[in-house]
Scaffold this motif. Structure first.
Motif, short mmCIF file in Angstrom:
data_model
loop_
_atom_site.label_atom_id
_atom_site.label_comp_id
_atom_site.label_asym_id
_atom_site.label_seq_id
_atom_site.Cartn_x
_atom_site.Cartn_y
_atom_site.Cartn_z
N GLU A 40 16.08 -18.54 -13.66
CA GLU A 40 16.88 -17.25 -14.07
C GLU A 40 17.29 -17.24 -15.32
O GLU A 40 17.15 -16.23 -16.25
CB GLU A 40 18.27 -17.21 -13.27
N THR A 41 17.81 -18.72 -16.00
CA THR A 41 18.10 -18.62 -17.45
C THR A 41 16.85 -18.64 -18.39
O THR A 41 16.95 -17.80 -19.26
CB THR A 41 18.57 -19.92 -17.51
N PHE A 42 15.83 -19.08 -17.97
CA PHE A 42 14.56 -19.11 -18.91
C PHE A 42 14.11 -17.59 -18.79
O PHE A 42 13.72 -16.95 -19.90
CB PHE A 42 13.62 -19.92 -18.20
N THR A 43 14.06 -16.76 -17.86
CA THR A 43 13.56 -15.54 -17.67
C THR A 43 14.56 -14.54 -18.67
O THR A 43 14.17 -13.73 -19.20
CB THR A 43 13.59 -15.01 -16.14
N MET A 48 14.11 -15.22 -22.21
CA MET A 48 13.00 -14.54 -22.85
C MET A 48 12.89 -12.99 -22.94
O MET A 48 12.36 -12.54 -23.89
CB MET A 48 11.43 -15.03 -21.78
N ARG A 49 13.58 -12.41 -22.19
CA ARG A 49 13.88 -10.98 -22.22
C ARG A 49 14.62 -10.76 -23.27
O ARG A 49 14.29 -9.68 -23.96
CB ARG A 49 14.41 -10.52 -20.63
N GLU A 50 15.85 -11.33 -23.41
CA GLU A 50 16.49 -11.06 -24.45
C GLU A 50 15.84 -11.18 -25.80
O GLU A 50 16.27 -10.35 -26.80
CB GLU A 50 17.81 -11.95 -24.43
N ALA A 88 21.90 -25.33 -19.25
CA ALA A 88 22.40 -24.80 -18.06
C ALA A 88 22.38 -25.56 -16.92
O ALA A 88 23.45 -25.62 -16.24
CB ALA A 88 21.84 -23.00 -17.63
N VAL A 89 21.39 -26.10 -16.70
CA VAL A 89 21.10 -27.19 -15.83
C VAL A 89 21.81 -28.29 -15.98
O VAL A 89 22.35 -29.05 -15.00
CB VAL A 89 19.54 -27.44 -15.28
N VAL A 114 13.46 -22.56 -23.20
CA VAL A 114 13.52 -23.94 -22.51
C VAL A 114 14.87 -24.63 -22.59
O VAL A 114 15.39 -25.44 -22.06
CB VAL A 114 12.31 -24.60 -22.73
N TYR A 115 15.40 -24.30 -24.09
CA TYR A 115 16.28 -25.18 -24.47
C TYR A 115 17.69 -24.55 -23.70
O TYR A 115 18.50 -25.30 -23.19
CB TYR A 115 16.74 -24.97 -25.95
#
Length: 258
Positions: free
Chosen positions: A53-56, A59-61, A93-94, A87-88
């Motif tokens: 979710e965070t990666f996607t 990327m969208r932003e 987040a994880v 990725v960063y």
């Protein structure tokens, strides 16, 4: 471009810790992501979902144009920077979630991540952390686009193990890089020309290790190039092939037919 993804728990695991996503960031630009989580109890599943979710979202932003319908004018530099930042952000987040409570089942969790950003104009970019994979396939061959971050891959690179020996090694599931394990992370990012002079590819495949540890590259290619099979049927056949070979791990695939 037709895209279909499928995830299967396999025949041994009690939980599916893989996550995948297929997102049209804007018309003509598709983002496909697979994350294979690791961690006790529900840790792996949580890590893979957070990373996905965070990666996607990142990327969208970073890539979606401000004006609806505007031409984003993607450049190699734009995409690489977006992937690096995504990725960063996913790693942060994880890592933050896993370190909240040392007594929690989420402590120390992590996940692999492999993704492809593909455009209808005939270009794609891959990003990879861990040992999930992205491939490109042609009528006569399948080529791995990503490089595993694993102990056995390091031995292969040094000439200590052959590919066949590595596939049978007891260390084949030990990865050397993952999202969420350390504060900083480095990802491999590559660009791919989908309209090369020597002949256009048939499509791309993303998968977790639950597929390629059970199904040979030749068998994957045969399924992907099956005459008359729809994209969804290819994904179904790939997961069934891994299950029929024992299904010791979760199996996740995304098939992109060009």
């Amino acid at each position: 471009m037709i895209v279909y993804g499928k995830s299967d728990i396999g025949k041994v695991r009690d939980e599916n810790q893989d996550s995948f996503g297929i997102t049209e960031l804007f018309p003509g630009v598709m983002l496909c992501v697979i994350c294979d989580g690791m961690g006790g109890c529900s840790g792996g599943a949580v890590a893979s979902q957070i990373a996905l979710e965070t990666f996607t979202d990142t990327m969208r932003e970073m890539l979606t144009p401000d004006t609806e319908g505007a031409d984003p004018g993607l450049s190699d530099r734009d995409v690489r920077q977006a992937m690096k930042e995504a990725v960063y952000t996913a790693n942060a987040a994880v890592f933050a979630k896993s370190g909240e409570d040392e007594e929690s089942s989420l402590y120390g969790m992590g996940t692999t991540l492999t993704a492809v950003l593909i455009t209808e104009s005939g270009y794609a970019w891959t990003v990879n952390v861990g040992d999930s994979r992205s491939y490109i396939y042609f009528p006569d061959r399948i080529v791995r686009l990503t490089h595993d971050h694993s102990v056995v891959q390091e031995y292969i690179d040094r000439g200590v193990l052959s590919e066949e020996e590595a596939s049978k090694s007891s260390m084949k599931n030990i990865i050397t890089r993952a999202i969420g394990i350390e504060e900083s992370i480095e990802a491999d990012i590559e660009s791919v020309d989908l309209d090369p002079a020597e002949g256009a590819p048939s499509g791309l495949l993303l998968c977790s290790d639950g597929l390629y540890n059970c199904v040979s590259a030749d068998r994957m290619l045969a399924i992907l190039n099956s005459s008359g099979d729809k994209t969804a049927e290819k994904a179904d056949r790939l997961t069934r092939a891994a299950r029929n070979a024992g299904g010791p791990d979760n199996i996740t695939v995304i098939v992109i037919d060009l």
